[in-house]
Scaffold this active site. Sequence first.
Site, PDB file in Angstrom:
ATOM      1  CD  GLU A  95      -2.796  -1.537   2.324  1.00  0.00           C
ATOM      2  OE1 GLU A  95      -2.885  -0.413   3.024  1.00  0.00           O
ATOM      3  OE2 GLU A  95      -3.291  -2.593   2.278  1.00  0.00           O
ATOM      4  CB  CYS A 108       2.953   7.653   2.964  1.00  0.00           C
ATOM      5  SG  CYS A 108       3.206   6.724   4.266  1.00  0.00           S
ATOM      6  CB  SER A 197       9.556   6.977   9.507  1.00  0.00           C
ATOM      7  OG  SER A 197       9.390   6.762  10.663  1.00  0.00           O
ATOM      8  CB  SER A 218       8.819   5.539  15.555  1.00  0.00           C
ATOM      9  OG  SER A 218       8.377   5.850  14.168  1.00  0.00           O
ATOM     10  CB  CYS A 338       0.442   6.885  11.043  1.00  0.00           C
ATOM     11  SG  CYS A 338       1.074   8.220  10.327  1.00  0.00           S
TER      12      CYS A 338
HETATM   13  N1  SAH Z   1       8.500   1.250  10.739  1.00  0.00           N
HETATM   14  C1  SAH Z   1       8.735   2.842  10.425  1.00  0.00           C
HETATM   15  C2  SAH Z   1       8.025   3.242   9.504  1.00  0.00           C
HETATM   16  C3  SAH Z   1       6.206   2.924   9.436  1.00  0.00           C
HETATM   17  S1  SAH Z   1       5.099   3.675  10.597  1.00  0.00           S
HETATM   18  C4  SAH Z   1       8.642   3.374  11.884  1.00  0.00           C
HETATM   19  O1  SAH Z   1       8.088   2.757  12.700  1.00  0.00           O
HETATM   20  O2  SAH Z   1       9.020   4.578  11.858  1.00  0.00           O
HETATM   21  C5  SAH Z   1       5.267   5.316  10.695  1.00  0.00           C
HETATM   22  C6  SAH Z   1       4.809   5.916  11.634  1.00  0.00           C
HETATM   23  O3  SAH Z   1       3.272   5.716  12.025  1.00  0.00           O
HETATM   24  C7  SAH Z   1       5.445   5.514  13.122  1.00  0.00           C
HETATM   25  O4  SAH Z   1       5.987   6.844  13.733  1.00  0.00           O
HETATM   26  C8  SAH Z   1       4.601   4.806  13.757  1.00  0.00           C
HETATM   27  O5  SAH Z   1       5.140   4.871  15.216  1.00  0.00           O
HETATM   28  C9  SAH Z   1       3.370   5.623  13.627  1.00  0.00           C
HETATM   29  N2  SAH Z   1       2.187   4.650  13.635  1.00  0.00           N
HETATM   30  C10 SAH Z   1       2.184   3.122  13.716  1.00  0.00           C
HETATM   31  N3  SAH Z   1       0.833   2.703  14.266  1.00  0.00           N
HETATM   32  C11 SAH Z   1       0.107   3.977  14.480  1.00  0.00           C
HETATM   33  C12 SAH Z   1      -1.199   4.029  14.563  1.00  0.00           C
HETATM   34  N4  SAH Z   1      -2.074   3.190  14.696  1.00  0.00           N
HETATM   35  N5  SAH Z   1      -1.782   5.184  14.748  1.00  0.00           N
HETATM   36  C13 SAH Z   1      -0.911   6.486  14.657  1.00  0.00           C
HETATM   37  N6  SAH Z   1       0.590   6.485  14.088  1.00  0.00           N
HETATM   38  C14 SAH Z   1       0.988   4.908  14.005  1.00  0.00           C
END
Ligand code: SAH
Length: 360
Positions: A95, A108, A197, A218, A338
């Site tokens: 996706e 993204c 990220s 993150s 996200c």
């Molecule tokens: N694996 C990488 C990139 C993918 S997630 C990472 O962890 O950075 C991208 C961002 O979305 C990350 O900051 C993650 O913490 C956040 N994220 C994941 N699940 C989420 C959710 N259900 N609601 C809001 N943010 C979320």
Amino acid sequence: MRHEKGALPLRTAPTNLLALDEEGMSRLVEQFGWPAYRTGQILRCIYQMTDLGQADRTALALQATIQRAARCTVFQSVDHTRKLVLTLNDGLTVETVLIPDEDRLTICVSTQVGCTLDCSFCLTGTMGLKRNLKPHEIMEQVLTAQDRLLLGERITNLVFMGMGEPLANMEALSEAIRRLTNKPWGLGWSPRRITVSTAGLAARLKDIAPLGVNLAISLNATTDDQRATLMPAVNGIASLKTLLAACRRYPLPPTRRLTFEYVLLAGVNDHADDARRLTKLVRGIACKINLIPFNEFPGNPFRRPSEGAISAFQAIVRKAGLDVFVRKSRGRDVLGACGQLGNLSPEYVVRALTQIESRC
Ligand code: SAH
């Protein structure tokens, strides 16, 4: 093909150049106010590869093809965010999300089908890792999205925040960034428009620096106990202390900053104490903080904090002198926000998502 906004009346879908014959093409060229020879130029771009002699073209065509994803389905959110679901050649799906916001259009992009990590607030994490994407499959997401832009749209930013952990697929990530930024034959984008990220693979942060792109980490928790509960796999690889030490060592160019992302989960990590600990953890690092209010998805117990709780958290961090932003949640109704990328039961998808387009 690109032209300035307003040069032609804005339509919902761009003109399909393949549908035009010579006459149609020349009418289009006229509408642009271009000289007539543009008609032949554009048609040759589509049907010929005239930099190469006929014999070489024939030889190439016998042995090679430009293969694209087998299928692409697009879901459109009420806020105009578009989620593209690409079916890869082995049948797996990946996706990509296009997020328009005022004068920006962010894409993204995913780096893996599923994810090796098991962050408990993320839908992708529940899938496990199916496989790493290859560089061309990362590029394919960008090229397919570009094919589908509306008239006048241009991708301004790219974030590797889709499915997967980019630093767990470092080779393909670097190669894709090389193709995105290569000026002589790639897309020629500035690396400043690109952000990678990571959930916090501390030992690999240093490999991002030579690519010249922005780095986001993150954090999501302020103690190891809390982080071990929310992000067990990645916290097992690197503790908060190790991760922040790697951030401090990161060779940031003078005008650049790291971004720390922090998912806000109601009653879990959104207390005043969490906010205060967060400011202490990042002290001395050139950074900004992006708060991401949790995006809910079926079957997950976490909840999004109230607007009041989000503002209160932000105020504490801001008072400590840090730049702190709340990420707007976009595309939630098509599960494009996200942490909402991944496989849900087909019945749910049919019920909840607005499919606008499908192509084989
Ligand atoms: N694996 C990488 C990139 C993918 S997630 C990472 O962890 O950075 C991208 C961002 O979305 C990350 O900051 C993650 O913490 C956040 N994220 C994941 N699940 C989420 C959710 N259900 N609601 C809001 N943010 C979320």
